[in-house]
Design an enzyme around this catalytic site. Structure first.
Site, PDB file in Angstrom:
ATOM      1  N   ASP A   1       0.868  -1.168   0.000  1.00  0.00           N
ATOM      2  CA  ASP A   1       0.000   0.000   0.000  1.00  0.00           C
ATOM      3  C   ASP A   1       0.908   1.223   0.000  1.00  0.00           C
ATOM      4  O   ASP A   1       2.080   1.132   0.359  1.00  0.00           O
ATOM      5  CB  ASP A   1      -0.887  -0.026   1.247  1.00  0.00           C
ATOM      6  CG  ASP A   1      -1.699   1.238   1.389  1.00  0.00           C
ATOM      7  OD1 ASP A   1      -2.346   1.646   0.410  1.00  0.00           O
ATOM      8  OD2 ASP A   1      -1.677   1.826   2.481  1.00  0.00           O
TER       9      ASP A   1
ATOM     10  N   ASP B   1      -1.359  -0.941   6.047  1.00  0.00           N
ATOM     11  CA  ASP B   1      -1.568  -0.464   7.413  1.00  0.00           C
ATOM     12  C   ASP B   1      -2.992  -0.005   7.698  1.00  0.00           C
ATOM     13  O   ASP B   1      -3.323   0.297   8.835  1.00  0.00           O
ATOM     14  CB  ASP B   1      -0.615   0.696   7.721  1.00  0.00           C
ATOM     15  CG  ASP B   1      -1.089   2.012   7.122  1.00  0.00           C
ATOM     16  OD1 ASP B   1      -1.482   2.004   5.938  1.00  0.00           O
ATOM     17  OD2 ASP B   1      -1.087   3.023   7.835  1.00  0.00           O
TER      18      ASP B   1
ATOM     19  N   ASP C   1      -6.727  -1.975   3.529  1.00  0.00           N
ATOM     20  CA  ASP C   1      -5.762  -3.009   3.165  1.00  0.00           C
ATOM     21  C   ASP C   1      -6.134  -4.378   3.729  1.00  0.00           C
ATOM     22  O   ASP C   1      -5.554  -5.388   3.315  1.00  0.00           O
ATOM     23  CB  ASP C   1      -4.366  -2.643   3.682  1.00  0.00           C
ATOM     24  CG  ASP C   1      -3.881  -1.306   3.157  1.00  0.00           C
ATOM     25  OD1 ASP C   1      -4.119  -1.037   1.966  1.00  0.00           O
ATOM     26  OD2 ASP C   1      -3.288  -0.539   3.932  1.00  0.00           O
TER      27      ASP C   1
END
Length: 761
Positions: A308, A507, A511
Site C-alpha cells: 500500500d 496499514d 488493506d
C-alpha cells in the site's frame, strides 16, 4: 479448532505425567509400575494420533505422523514402554509448541467489528432521532456529526463537507466534497456536521463489504502443512524396508524393534516447529509479531511484495513540502502568519501547518476574529493585519495570475501537493505546499527487500495516479497500480499469487482484505488500523518499514536451519537404522543414540533464536545517531532559505541581487561548509571504525569535496560582484551554483542518514 487445542494440551499433559511417574517408579525400585505408567502415558497419544491420521488420510494428506504412530505402537507391542513414552512426549510436545506461538500472536476481527458504527442520526419530521443502522433505508436523510464515522453509503446533502477517507481508500489527505458527491461508509467526518442521503443499506455498504471480505479470506486460507511431512514420504518406506530386512536376516523381532526405535522421527517432528518457533521469538525481539511458524515459512518462500502507499511507503498524512514566496517576501514570516491563523482551525491541514512552524522554532501569535469558510479556508486578525489562508478560488482573482503564483501552482501539480495561499490585507504574499511524503526508512527498506531476494515489488493504492507514479519512480518499483478500491487490491494480490508466493504490506482498514488473501499479510500495526493487524499474518509493532526485510531474512534463516536439522537428523537416524539392521545396536543403545540425535537436532534448531545477521565490531550508539540526525535537521532550515533565495533571484533586479547572493554565500560558508568539514574530520572516522566496507565512505567524501568546490565557486562569484551594474549573467551563474549546492547537500544528507541507520546500535 479450540477443541483440538484442548486435546493436544491434554495429551501432552498425560505424556509428561506418564513419563515422570515411570521415572519415579524406577527410582523407587518398582519397574512393574514404571512400565505401567509409561504405557498409560503413551496409549492415549497413540489413540489420538491414530484418529488424526485417519482424518488426514480422508482429506488426502499423509505425513510424518504415521512414523510416530508406528514407532510408539511397536514399542508398546514389543515391551519397550519407555521408548514409547519418550516418542509420545516428543510428538505431543512438538504440536503444543507450535500452538503456543500461534496462540500468543493470534487475533480475531473484533476491533474491526467494534469500529463499525451501530447507530445513525436520522431526520424524521424535522426531528433528529437515533436509530440502529439496520433500520436505515435507502432515500432517508441522516445527520453525520463532526468526528463521527459515516454509518452507510450515501450522497452529500449539504453544500460541502470535509471527509477523511484514509481508512477506506488510502487517500491520506481529507477530501473536500460538494453537494451530490458520494460518501463511503467507514469514512470519517473531518469537518462540520453534514446531511447524508442514504444510497445503500448498512449490510450492502462499503464498510460492511470490507468486513465480509476479510472474514471470507481468512476462512478460505489453506492450513499450514509442516515442512517435515514432505520428508516422511522418504523415511517411512525406508523404515519398513530396513525393519523387514533386519527380521529377515536375524529372524528376531527384537532387531526390527531396534530399527524402529532408531527410526523414531523426533528430528522430523520437532526440527521444523522448533526452528520456526525460535524464528518467531527472534522476530518478536525486533518488533515483528509472526502469527505462528506457518507465517514464517510463507515469508521465507516469498517472491513478490505488494505495498500500500499511504502510511506504508509514505508517512500517511499532510506534511509541509515548501513555502512559495511572492517577490520581496520572507518564507518564515509567511509560515508564521499561516500557522498563527491555523491555530484556530481543527482541520487536518491546519495541524500540519502549525506543526511545521513549531518544528522550525517559529514564534506563533494569537489570532483574533477568526472566520472559517468550510472547504475554502479561514481569515482573521494577527497584529492588526487581516490574514487569509485558503484555496486558490478563495484568494486569487479570476484574472491573470502573477508569475510566482503560476510557479507555485505548477510546482504543486508536479509534486501532487495541495496548495494553501496566504494573503495579508487582501494581497497574496505566499503559498504553502502540503502533501504526503516518503517515510525516511522507505528507500532502505526497499533495498533490504532486494537484498533478501524479493524479485518483484508492486505498489497498489487507492491514491491518485499522479501521486502514486511519483512515489513508484522514486523507489524504482516494478509496477504501480493506482485508484484501487479494496476489492481491486484483492484482485491484484490474487493475480500475483497465480505466478509466485506473494506478500502484501499495508496499514489501513482498506488493506485488510488484501492482507487476508495474500500468502502472507504484513501489517504496520504501530500506526495502522487494528483491522489490518488482525487480518495480517505478521504485524510490525515498531514503526519501521525496514522491519519487513528483516522479517524475511529471519524467516529464511529459520527455514534454512529447519531444513538442516531435518536432513542431518534423517541422515544420522538412517545410519543408526543401518547399524541396528546389521545387529550392531540393540533396542536400548538404539534408543540412547536416537535421543542424542534428538538433542543435537533440537539444539541446532534453536540456533534460529540468535540474530539473523550477527554484527561484530563496534557500533555507534543511539545517542550518537540522534545527534547526527539533529545536526541535519538544523541544516535543513538553511537549505530552505537557500531554495527561497534561488526563487527570489528570478524576480529581483540585477542591482538588488548582490545582497541575496551575499546572504546565500554567508549561509553556505557558516552552515554548509562547517557541517561538511565537521563530518569529514570527526564523524566519518567514527563511521570508518564500524563499517566493514569503507569504499562507500570514500564516495561520500567525494561528495564533500564537490560541495566544498561549489562553495569556493560561490565565494569567488561574490568577490567578482561589482558594486553597481551587476551583470544578469553573473546573477544566473550564482543562481545555478546556489541551487546545485542546495540539491547536492540534500541528497548527500539523505545518503548519510541511511548510513547512520545501518550502523546504529
Amino acid at each position: 479448532m479450540a477443541l483440538e487445542r484442548v486435546l493436544r494440551w491434554t495429551l501432552v499433559t498425560i505424556a509428561v505425567a506418564g513419563l515422570t511417574a515411570g521415572v519415579g517408579a524406577t527410582v523407587a525400585g518398582r519397574p512393574d509400575l514404571a512400565d505401567l505408567a509409561w504405557e498409560l502415558g503413551t496409549a492415549p497419544v497413540v489413540g489420538g494420533l491414530a484418529v488424526s491420521i485417519v482424518r488426514d488420510l480422508r482429506s488426502g494428506r499423509f505425513g510424518v505422523d504415521a512414523i510416530a504412530l508406528l514407532s510408539m505402537s511397536a514399542a508398546l507391542a514389543l515391551g519397550q514402554p519407555l521408548a514409547g513414552a519418550v516418542v509420545a512426549l516428543m510428538y505431543s510436545g512438538g504440536s503444543v509448541l507450535e500452538d503456543i506461538a500461534i496462540a500468543r500472536a493470534e487475533r480475531d476481527l473484533r476491533s474491526l467489528v467494534d469500529r463499525a458504527p451501530r447507530l445513525a442520526h436520522r431526520k424524521s419530521n424535522e426531528r433528529i432521532e437515533e436509530v440502529s443502522i439496520e433500520k436505515v433505508a435507502i432515500g432517508e436523510e441522516l445527520l453525520v456529526r463532526a468526528g463521527e464515522i459515516v454509518p452507510v453509503d450515501g450522497v452529500l446533502g449539504s453544500i460541502s463537507a470535509t471527509i477523511d477517507e484514509s481508512a477506506v481508500t488510502g487517500e491520506p489527505i481529507p477530501v473536500e466534497k460538494a453537494r451530490g458527491s458520494a460518501v463511503l461508509s467507514g469514512s470519517l467526518n473531518a469537518g462540520e456536521t453534514f446531511e447524508l442521503t442514504v444510497t445503500a443499506p448498512a449490510g450492502e455498504s462499503t464498510y460492511a463489504g470490507i468486513v465480509r471480505m476479510v472474514t471470507a479470506a481468512q476462512t478460505a486460507k489453506a492450513p499450514f502443512v509442516r515442512m517435515a511431512d514432505r520428508f516422511a514420504l522418504i523415511l517411512l518406506p525406508v523404515t519398513f524396508v530396513l525393519a523387514f530386512l533386519a527380521w529377515w536376516i536375524s529372524g528376531d523381532l527384537t532387531r526390527s524393534l531396534a530399527v524402529l526405535v532408531a527410526a523414531t522421527p523426533c528430528p522430523l517432528i520437532l526440527a521444523a516447529p522448533v526452528a520456526f518457533i525460535a524464528g518467531v521469538a527472534q522476530a518478536a525481539g525486533r518488533g515483528i509479531l509472526a502469527k505462528g511458524g506457518g507465517a514464517l515459512e510463507a515469508l521465507a518462500r516469498a517472491h513478490t511484495v505488494l505495498f500500500d502507499k499511504t502510511g506504508t511507503l509514505t508517512v500517511g498524512g499532510a506534511r509541509l513540502l515548501s513555502v512559495e514566496v511572492a517577490p520581496g517576501q520572507d518564507a518564515d514570516e509567511i509560515l508564521t502568519l499561516a500557522a498563527s491563523l491555523e491555530q484556530a482551525s481543527h482541520h487536518v491541514l491546519a495541524k500540519a501547518v502549525v506543526a511545521a512552524a513549531v518544528d522550525r522554532g517559529l514564534k506563533l501569535k494569537p489570532p483574533e476574529h477568526v472566520k472559517e469558510v468550510m472547504g475554502s479556508g479561514l481569515s482573521g486578525m494577527i497584529d492588526s493585519r487581516h490574514v487569509t489562508a485558503g484555496s486558490r478560488a478563495m484568494l486569487l482573482s479570476h484574472g491573470q495570475l502573477s508569475p510566482w503564483e503560476l510557479r507555485a501552482i505548477r510546482r504543486a501539480s508536479w509534486r501532487s501537493a495541495l496548495i494553501v495561499f496566504i494573503a495579508v490585507d487582501g494581497r497574496p504574499i505566499g503559498a504553502l505546499l502540503l502533501a504526503d511524503e516518503l517515510r525516511a526508512d522507505t528507500p532502505r527498506a526497499i533495498r533490504l527487500l532486494r537484498d533478501a531476494g524479493i524479485a518483484r515489488m508492486v505498489m497498489v493504492t487507492g491514491d491518485r495516479a499522479a501521486a502514486a507514479q511519483a512515489v513508484g519512480a522514486a523507489l524504482d518499483l516494478d509496477a504501480v497500480l493506482a485508484d484501487r478500491v479494496p476489492s481491486d487490491k484483492v484482485e491484484a494480490v490474487r493475480s500475483e499469487q497465480r505466478l509466485h508466493p506473494t506478500i502484501m504490506v499495508g496499514d489501513g482498514i482498506n488493506d485488510a482484505p488484501a492482507l487476508a488473501v495474500a500468502d502472507i499479510g504484513v501489517a504496520l500495526g504501530a500506526r495502522g488500523a487494528s483491522a489490518s493487524s488482525e487480518a495480517a499474518d505478521v504485524v510490525i509493532l515498531a514503526d519501521r518499514l525496514d522491519r519487513v526485510g528483516e522479517a524475511i531474512v529471519i524467516a529464511q534463516r529459520a527455514r534454512r536451519i529447519a531444513l538442516q536439522s531435518i536432513v542431518v537428523g534423517m541422515g544420522l537416524s538412517l545410519l543408526a537404522m543401518v547399524a541396528a539392521t546389521l545387529g550392531w545396536l540393540d533396542p536400548v543403545p538404539a534408543a540412547i543414540i536416537q535421543e542424542v540425535i534428538d538433542v543435537a537436532v533440537i539444539l541446532n534448531a534453536l540456533r534460529a533464536l540468535t540474530p539473523a545477521l550477527i554484527r561484530n565490531g563496534p557500533r555507534i550508539t543511539t545517542e550518537q545517531g540522534l545527534t547526527l540526525h539533529h545536526d541535519h535537521q538544523a541544516l535543513f532550515k538553511d537549505l530552505d532559505r537557500l531554495r527561497s533565495i534561488v526563487d527570489a533571484l528570478d524576480d529581483v533586479m540585477p542591482e538588488s541581487a548582490a545582497a541575496l547572493i551575499g546572504e546565500a554565500n554567508g549561509l553556505v560558508q557558516r552552515s554548509v561548509v562547517m557541517h561538511e568539514r565537521a563530518d569529514e574530520d570527526s564523524v566519518y572516522p567514527k563511521l570508518a571504525e564500524v563499517l566493514r566496507e569503507r569504499h562507500g565512505l570514500s564516495a561520500m567524501s567525494r561528495a564533500h569535496r564537490e560541495i566544498l568546490h561549489l562553495s569556493r565557486l560561490l565565494a569567488r562569484i561574490v568577490e567578482d560582484l561589482p558594486s553597481e551594474n551587476v551583470d544578469r549573467y553573473l546573477v544566473r551563474d550564482a543562481q545555478r551554483v546556489i541551487e546545485a549546492i542546495e540539491t547536492l547537500v540534500r541528497m548527500h544528507t539523505a545518503q548519510e542518514e541511511d548510513i547512520y541507520e545501518s550502523v546504529a546500535a
